[in-house]
Design a protein around this motif. Structure first.
Motif, PDB file in Angstrom:
ATOM      1  N   GLY A  17       0.845  -1.184   0.000  1.00 23.87           N
ATOM      2  CA  GLY A  17       0.000   0.000   0.000  1.00 23.87           C
ATOM      3  C   GLY A  17       0.878   1.231   0.000  1.00 23.87           C
ATOM      4  N   THR A  18       0.252   2.406   0.173  1.00 22.72           N
ATOM      5  CA  THR A  18       1.004   3.645   0.173  1.00 22.72           C
ATOM      6  C   THR A  18       0.312   4.660   1.051  1.00 22.72           C
ATOM      7  OG1 THR A  18       1.982   5.366  -1.219  1.00 22.72           O
ATOM      8  CG2 THR A  18      -0.199   4.580  -1.837  1.00 22.72           C
ATOM      9  N   SER A  19       1.079   5.624   1.560  1.00 19.47           N
ATOM     10  CA  SER A  19       0.549   6.682   2.410  1.00 19.47           C
ATOM     11  C   SER A  19       1.353   7.946   2.143  1.00 19.47           C
ATOM     12  CB  SER A  19       0.648   6.289   3.888  1.00 19.47           C
ATOM     13  OG  SER A  19       0.415   7.394   4.716  1.00 19.47           O
ATOM     14  N   ASN A  20       0.643   9.102   2.056  1.00 12.97           N
ATOM     15  CA  ASN A  20       1.359  10.346   1.801  1.00 12.97           C
ATOM     16  C   ASN A  20       1.942  10.946   3.069  1.00 12.97           C
ATOM     17  OD1 ASN A  20      -1.099  11.253   2.952  1.00 12.97           O
ATOM     18  ND2 ASN A  20      -0.846  13.255   1.992  1.00 12.97           N
ATOM     19  N   ALA A  21       1.543  10.416   4.222  1.00 13.12           N
ATOM     20  CA  ALA A  21       2.063  10.892   5.503  1.00 13.12           C
ATOM     21  C   ALA A  21       2.404   9.691   6.353  1.00 13.12           C
ATOM     22  CB  ALA A  21       1.035  11.770   6.219  1.00 13.12           C
ATOM     23  N   GLY A  22       3.567   9.729   6.969  1.00 13.26           N
ATOM     24  CA  GLY A  22       3.924   8.643   7.882  1.00 13.26           C
ATOM     25  C   GLY A  22       4.622   7.498   7.195  1.00 13.26           C
ATOM     26  N   SER A  23       3.893   6.568   6.587  1.00 11.70           N
ATOM     27  CA  SER A  23       4.489   5.294   6.210  1.00 11.70           C
ATOM     28  C   SER A  23       5.076   5.261   4.808  1.00 11.70           C
ATOM     29  CB  SER A  23       3.430   4.185   6.343  1.00 11.70           C
ATOM     30  OG  SER A  23       2.996   4.098   7.676  1.00 11.70           O
ATOM     31  N   GLY A  24       4.504   5.977   3.853  1.00 11.29           N
ATOM     32  CA  GLY A  24       4.983   5.899   2.488  1.00 11.29           C
ATOM     33  C   GLY A  24       4.609   4.576   1.836  1.00 11.29           C
ATOM     34  N   LEU A  25       5.246   4.253   0.723  1.00 13.74           N
ATOM     35  CA  LEU A  25       5.012   2.993   0.025  1.00 13.74           C
ATOM     36  C   LEU A  25       5.634   1.851   0.815  1.00 13.74           C
ATOM     37  CD1 LEU A  25       4.019   1.619  -2.629  1.00 13.74           C
ATOM     38  CD2 LEU A  25       6.350   1.910  -3.472  1.00 13.74           C
ATOM     39  N   TYR A  26       4.866   0.764   0.995  1.00 19.02           N
ATOM     40  CA  TYR A  26       5.386  -0.345   1.780  1.00 19.02           C
ATOM     41  C   TYR A  26       5.023  -1.668   1.120  1.00 19.02           C
ATOM     42  CZ  TYR A  26       0.660  -1.151   3.557  1.00 19.02           C
ATOM     43  OH  TYR A  26      -0.674  -1.422   3.655  1.00 19.02           O
ATOM     44  N   LEU A  27       5.828  -2.686   1.416  1.00 22.97           N
ATOM     45  CA  LEU A  27       5.595  -4.057   0.954  1.00 22.97           C
ATOM     46  C   LEU A  27       5.977  -4.985   2.094  1.00 22.97           C
ATOM     47  CD1 LEU A  27       5.041  -6.218  -1.254  1.00 22.97           C
ATOM     48  CD2 LEU A  27       7.481  -6.050  -1.836  1.00 22.97           C
ATOM     49  N   SER A  28       5.074  -5.908   2.437  1.00 23.79           N
ATOM     50  CA  SER A  28       5.354  -6.851   3.521  1.00 23.79           C
ATOM     51  C   SER A  28       5.168  -8.272   3.017  1.00 23.79           C
ATOM     52  CB  SER A  28       4.433  -6.590   4.719  1.00 23.79           C
ATOM     53  OG  SER A  28       3.090  -6.907   4.404  1.00 23.79           O
ATOM     54  N   THR A  29       5.984  -9.189   3.564  1.00 24.75           N
ATOM     55  CA  THR A  29       5.922 -10.615   3.198  1.00 24.75           C
ATOM     56  C   THR A  29       5.869 -11.446   4.482  1.00 24.75           C
ATOM     57  OG1 THR A  29       8.336 -10.682   3.080  1.00 24.75           O
ATOM     58  CG2 THR A  29       7.133 -10.297   1.015  1.00 24.75           C
ATOM     59  N   PRO A  30       4.714 -11.612   5.082  1.00 26.18           N
ATOM     60  CA  PRO A  30       4.621 -12.330   6.357  1.00 26.18           C
ATOM     61  C   PRO A  30       4.890 -13.825   6.201  1.00 26.18           C
ATOM     62  CG  PRO A  30       2.433 -11.740   5.540  1.00 26.18           C
ATOM     63  CD  PRO A  30       3.421 -11.073   4.645  1.00 26.18           C
ATOM     64  N   TYR A  31       5.445 -14.408   7.247  1.00 26.45           N
ATOM     65  CA  TYR A  31       5.746 -15.844   7.277  1.00 26.45           C
ATOM     66  C   TYR A  31       5.192 -16.416   8.573  1.00 26.45           C
ATOM     67  CZ  TYR A  31       8.250 -20.263   6.828  1.00 26.45           C
ATOM     68  OH  TYR A  31       8.567 -21.598   6.703  1.00 26.45           O
ATOM     69  N   TYR A  32       4.428 -17.499   8.449  1.00 28.48           N
ATOM     70  CA  TYR A  32       3.785 -18.126   9.604  1.00 28.48           C
ATOM     71  C   TYR A  32       4.606 -19.323  10.072  1.00 28.48           C
ATOM     72  CZ  TYR A  32       0.469 -20.806  12.373  1.00 28.48           C
ATOM     73  OH  TYR A  32      -0.126 -21.520  13.372  1.00 28.48           O
ATOM     74  N   LEU A  33       4.828 -19.420  11.397  1.00 23.41           N
ATOM     75  CA  LEU A  33       5.574 -20.522  11.999  1.00 23.41           C
ATOM     76  C   LEU A  33       4.639 -21.322  12.898  1.00 23.41           C
ATOM     77  CD1 LEU A  33       8.794 -18.564  13.009  1.00 23.41           C
ATOM     78  CD2 LEU A  33       8.672 -20.373  11.299  1.00 23.41           C
ATOM     79  N   ASN A  34       4.350 -22.555  12.498  1.00 27.12           N
ATOM     80  CA  ASN A  34       3.551 -23.456  13.328  1.00 27.12           C
ATOM     81  C   ASN A  34       4.509 -24.227  14.227  1.00 27.12           C
ATOM     82  OD1 ASN A  34       1.366 -24.930  14.336  1.00 27.12           O
ATOM     83  ND2 ASN A  34       1.656 -26.527  12.793  1.00 27.12           N
ATOM     84  N   LEU A  35       4.825 -23.666  15.389  1.00 32.70           N
ATOM     85  CA  LEU A  35       5.871 -24.211  16.236  1.00 32.70           C
ATOM     86  C   LEU A  35       5.416 -25.419  17.037  1.00 32.70           C
ATOM     87  CD1 LEU A  35       7.247 -20.785  17.485  1.00 32.70           C
ATOM     88  CD2 LEU A  35       8.133 -22.207  15.625  1.00 32.70           C
ATOM     89  N   ALA A  36       4.165 -25.409  17.467  1.00 32.01           N
ATOM     90  CA  ALA A  36       3.618 -26.519  18.258  1.00 32.01           C
ATOM     91  C   ALA A  36       2.101 -26.386  18.239  1.00 32.01           C
ATOM     92  CB  ALA A  36       4.153 -26.469  19.688  1.00 32.01           C
ATOM     93  N   PRO A  37       1.374 -27.440  18.643  1.00 28.35           N
ATOM     94  CA  PRO A  37      -0.081 -27.334  18.632  1.00 28.35           C
ATOM     95  C   PRO A  37      -0.619 -26.198  19.484  1.00 28.35           C
ATOM     96  CG  PRO A  37       0.594 -29.626  18.849  1.00 28.35           C
ATOM     97  CD  PRO A  37       1.834 -28.816  18.975  1.00 28.35           C
ATOM     98  N   HIS A  38       0.129 -25.779  20.533  1.00 29.85           N
ATOM     99  CA  HIS A  38      -0.397 -24.766  21.448  1.00 29.85           C
ATOM    100  C   HIS A  38       0.342 -23.435  21.379  1.00 29.85           C
ATOM    101  CE1 HIS A  38       2.891 -26.772  23.503  1.00 29.85           C
ATOM    102  NE2 HIS A  38       2.959 -25.778  24.363  1.00 29.85           N
ATOM    103  N   TYR A  39       1.268 -23.268  20.470  1.00 24.74           N
ATOM    104  CA  TYR A  39       1.855 -21.932  20.283  1.00 24.74           C
ATOM    105  C   TYR A  39       2.389 -21.806  18.859  1.00 24.74           C
ATOM    106  CZ  TYR A  39       6.347 -24.255  21.394  1.00 24.74           C
ATOM    107  OH  TYR A  39       7.435 -25.103  21.415  1.00 24.74           O
ATOM    108  N   ASP A  40       2.360 -20.563  18.351  1.00 22.50           N
ATOM    109  CA  ASP A  40       2.828 -20.287  17.003  1.00 22.50           C
ATOM    110  C   ASP A  40       3.329 -18.849  16.935  1.00 22.50           C
ATOM    111  OD1 ASP A  40       0.545 -18.728  17.021  1.00 22.50           O
ATOM    112  OD2 ASP A  40      -0.561 -19.958  15.605  1.00 22.50           O
ATOM    113  N   ALA A  41       3.811 -18.448  15.773  1.00 24.22           N
ATOM    114  CA  ALA A  41       4.346 -17.104  15.600  1.00 24.22           C
ATOM    115  C   ALA A  41       4.185 -16.681  14.143  1.00 24.22           C
ATOM    116  CB  ALA A  41       5.817 -17.039  16.014  1.00 24.22           C
ATOM    117  N   THR A  42       4.123 -15.385  13.920  1.00 23.91           N
ATOM    118  CA  THR A  42       4.091 -14.822  12.575  1.00 23.91           C
ATOM    119  C   THR A  42       5.154 -13.739  12.479  1.00 23.91           C
ATOM    120  OG1 THR A  42       1.710 -15.231  12.379  1.00 23.91           O
ATOM    121  CG2 THR A  42       2.691 -13.676  10.832  1.00 23.91           C
ATOM    122  N   LEU A  43       6.069 -13.891  11.542  1.00 19.07           N
ATOM    123  CA  LEU A  43       7.096 -12.885  11.263  1.00 19.07           C
ATOM    124  C   LEU A  43       6.632 -12.052  10.075  1.00 19.07           C
ATOM    125  CD1 LEU A  43      10.274 -15.179  11.460  1.00 19.07           C
ATOM    126  CD2 LEU A  43       9.144 -13.946  13.320  1.00 19.07           C
TER     127      LEU A  43
END
Length: 777
Positions: free
Chosen positions: A249-275
């Motif tokens: 997306g893009t913003s004229n104030a604050g963030s500007g043009l951005y690109l994100s590539t999230p990665y999901y980590l299924n670490l265990a049945p009862h906990y996980d993480a997203t980078l």
């Protein structure tokens, strides 16, 4: 060697066989245009879909590729129009061949069964149908002993996710594993390849709950647009580590043009993480991470954001090092026996972090970030809570004397007991208030402890035709203060008398042949509180003057918090009428009107506010109309009969069609001499597939637009796209413009960006999103 049972041979008929190249694909076999679908299915089908899949009557349901797998423990049953059998060697069938082993069924033109090898070969065009799965091909080989099934030039259809595909070859190599070579898949209708995923090799593993693919490319209209050398994806509800869809997306104030590539980590049945690494133009590499932990007591979520060298922030703030970070932690726990625990903690490195960088941290854009944690207990008669509470102020324009106090700790206890006709209760609160008082003087400098006790005796009387509840309360407060010169100990005791009563009348009638019940509910509420007018020597730890509204008519204290107890000698007269649909039970209309009559002047103040000498309040009213299940009209306000002017008003109309394709909301908020805003939002389909999205917020006091949202949405049955421009007023009175873009591929999810922002702006849009790609059959 497997037994052969049910052999049936008939007279051959000279009909030219259909070639495999001309045979319909699996999707074409079960596809039905909208007009040919049952009425119930048509009603659930979105308007932008031309048709849907419908299995033949009697076919099993479900959506698992493996549900129709051969059962090697069952005998093989075979039939055909003609047969040739060599004893203990080979069986040859031709014409309308049908083979069945357990729930596995395959039909074709010819079949050969080699009894010595325990193998069957079928030539097509052949069709194999299982539970929720349909498969076609030119030729297939089946090993009766191992259950391995190989098919060439295959097409397949999964009814549940409405996913179709093709493969150069498909092999079921074991009970839980399928290999697809040269395969593609899509959720678009037959004959429409708006998008497809194409891979050289796909392996589906039911035991592990995921599939893997090599040399994957996304094709749009048969044109490759993206390539993955390797990808994995879930095939059931189990979670799987892997990349999520990118967002930009893009913003004229604050963030500007951005690109994100999230990665999901299924670490265990009862906990996980997203980078979530992100590149922001002008700022550099920004990282966010979210971790979730689920125990038998409840869930905890930790979110972090970090950028090591924010170039734009350094340019805007000379001397800053550009290292910026944020943390947000929340936890909830049900401990059993009526006990629960909770915690919320938020902190940012600087005041501008939220407006510049925050995307996924669940921290509201606010002037203060709260940190609170504690325990609570509740049963039928008692309530207990103890917690610590503090804040981080992130607005440098807030004076030190206006910053909130921390409670270190605050303890609440309440208990109710019945003694025949009498009801006794006790509400208690202990608080230790603290804030940095450096540079402050007088009452603003005070820190300290406060104990408040409210014992009450009441006589609750209830009947079908009404109620009455007289009560007597003693409101006692004691302070032990630090850093306050006039005195460290202060006590205040206020006797309170209340009488709340109401009657209930109703009658039944009909309107437009619809029976309804109308009620008439008069209510009287009297309150008397003998509070000392001079409470100005008591500090303001957590108190504010409440805004007046219809709900305030039945509250004796005009102050929130515990540092001021308002003096009162007043009577509230109110009337409510309701209209309930007797067929559905829905409340179709509610009208309420009330006013307070004061018999004494109000003298207790907070920072000079709260005193008044008029003998009556403005008229307070509420109106709720629900003539249709899809239409709500609400209005509330204050009208002063003396000046014949509206003091405050809030009106809102909310409409949605039954399928949520049409959404509309109109709102107006008014406070005389201080605030007036108008708000219009809508989602309007201009065709079955194209919709306009818009919202406009106008401030009459500022005489300017303070927020807009304008966009376009395109839907068809297998994908959608949203393009939205959003603007909102920032703290420095500038309009921040953001362009948000989202693509959704049915069955595969989509990029994030616009839907969450639209859902916050337009009522009902989140329900519309859920229905758009939800279950249809």
């Amino acid at each position: 060697m497997m037994p052969l049972a049910g052999l049936v041979a008939g007279m051959a008929v000279a009909v030219p066989p259909l070639s495999a190249a001309d045979a319909p694909t699996a999707a074409e076999l079960d596809w039905r245009p909208r007009a040919e679908l049952p009425a119930g299915v048509q009603a659930r089908l979105p308007a932008f879909c031309d048709g849907g899949y419908l299995a033949p009557e009697g076919a099993a349901g479900g959506d698992e590729l493996f549900a129709g797998a051969p059962d090697t423990g069952q005998p093989l049953r075979a039939s055909g129009l003609s047969a040739r059998y060599e004893i203990d060697r080979e069986l040859y069938l031709s014409g309308d061949v049908r083979l069945q082993q357990g729930r596995f069924v395959v039909t074709g033109d010819e079949a050969r069964y080699d009894q010595a090898a325990g193998a069957v070969s079928v030539s097509g065009p052949l069709v194999s149908r299982g539970d929720g799965f349909l498969l076609t091909g030119e030729r297939a080989d089946y090993d009766l002993g191992s259950g391995r099934f190989d098919i060439n030039t295959a097409t397949f259809l999964l009814h549940g996710p409405e996913m179709r595909g093709s493969a150069r070859s498909l092999a079921r190599i074991s009970e839980n594993q399928v290999e697809i070579s040269g395969g593609s898949l899509t959720t678009c209708a037959p004959g429409r390849n708006d998008w497809a995923l194409v891979a050289s090799e796909i392996v589906l593993d039911r035991a592990e709950g995921f599939g893997t693919a090599r040399h994957v490319r996304l094709e749009v209209r048969d044109i490759p647009v993206f390539y993955w050398p390797y990808a994995s994806f879930p095939i059931d509800d189990r979670r799987k580590s892997g990349f999520l869809y990118p967002a930009f997306g893009t913003s004229n104030a604050g963030s500007g043009l951005y690109l994100s590539t999230p990665y999901y980590l299924n670490l265990a049945p009862h906990y996980d993480a997203t980078l979530n690494p992100q590149y922001i133009h002008g700022r550099g590499l920004f990282n966010e991470v979210e971790g979730r932990y689920l125990s038998r007591f409840g869930e905890s979520v930790l979110q972090l954001g970090y950028i090591g060298n924010d170039v734009e922030y350094q340019d805007e703030n000379p001397g800053a090092d550009g290292e910026r970070w944020a943390l947000d932690f929340s936890t909830r726990a049900q401990l059993g026996g009526g006990w629960a625990g909770y915690g919320d903690y938020s902190v940012v490195s600087d005041d501008d972090y939220l407006s510049d960088l925050n995307r996924t941290l669940e921290i509201n854009q606010a002037t203060h970030l709260q940190r609170r944690g504690g325990f609570r207990y509740r049963d039928r008669s008692q309530f207990f809570e103890a917690y610590l509470n503090g804040y981080q102020t992130i607005n440098d324009r807030i004076a030190a004397a206006d910053k909130p106090y921390a409670q270190l700790p605050e303890v609440l206890y309440g208990v109710t007991t019945d003694f025949g006709l009498l009801e006794t209760s006790l509400e208690s609160q202990y608080s230790w208030f603290y804030r940095d008082n450096t540079g402050l003087t007088g009452l603003d400098r005070a820190n300290g402890q406060r104990l408040r006790l409210l014992p009450e005796v009441a006589v609750p009387l209830r009947a079908q035709w009404g109620f009455a509840r007289p009560s007597v309360t003693l409101d006692h407060t004691r302070y032990q203060l630090d850093d306050y010169d006039p005195g460290s100990s202060i006590e205040r005791t206020v006797p309170v008398v209340e009488w709340d009563s109401g009657l209930y009348f109703d009658r039944q009638s009909s309107l437009f042949d619809i029976p309804y019940n109308q009620s008439l509910e008069p209510r009287l509420y009297y309150a008397w509180a003998d509070a000392d007018a001079d409470q100005d020597d008591i500090p303001d730890f957590d108190t504010a003057l409440k805004s007046f509204s219809f709900d305030r008519l039945f509250q004796r204290n005009r102050f929130s918090g515990g540092d001021r107890v308002g003096d009162a000698n007043q009577l509230t007269v109110a009337l409510t009428s309701r209209f309930n649909d007797l067929l559905t039970g829905a409340e179709r209309a509610r009208v309420s009107l009330g006013q307070v009559y004061y018999y004494d002047d109000r003298e207790v103040t907070l920072d000079g506010l709260g005193a008044d000498n008029r003998s009556d309040s403005p008229l307070a009213g509420e109106l709720v109309l629900r003539p249709l299940d899809t239409l709500d009209i609400r209005s509330s306000g204050l009208w002063d009969a003396r000046t014949r002017k509206t003091e405050e008003g809030r009106s809102q109309l909310v409409f949605h069609s039954a399928d949520y394709r049409y959404l509309a909301s109109i709102g107006h908020t008014y406070s005389r001499d201080s605030f007036e805003q108008s708000d219009i939002g809508a989602v309007f389909p201009v065709t079955d597939r194209v919709s306009l999205i818009g919202r406009w917020v106008y401030d009459s006091q500022l005489d300017r637009t303070v927020g807009t949202l304008a966009g376009l949405e395109y839907n068809n049955c297998c994908w959608s796209v949203q393009l939205v421009n959003q603007s909102y007023l920032t703290d420095d009175s500038e309009l921040d413009n953001r362009i948000l873009f989202q693509v959704q591929l049915k069955g595969l999810g989509g990029s994030s960006g616009s839907s969450s922002q639209i859902s916050e702006a337009i009522y009902g849009f989140d329900e519309r999103e859920r229905r758009r790609f939800g279950d249809r059959y």
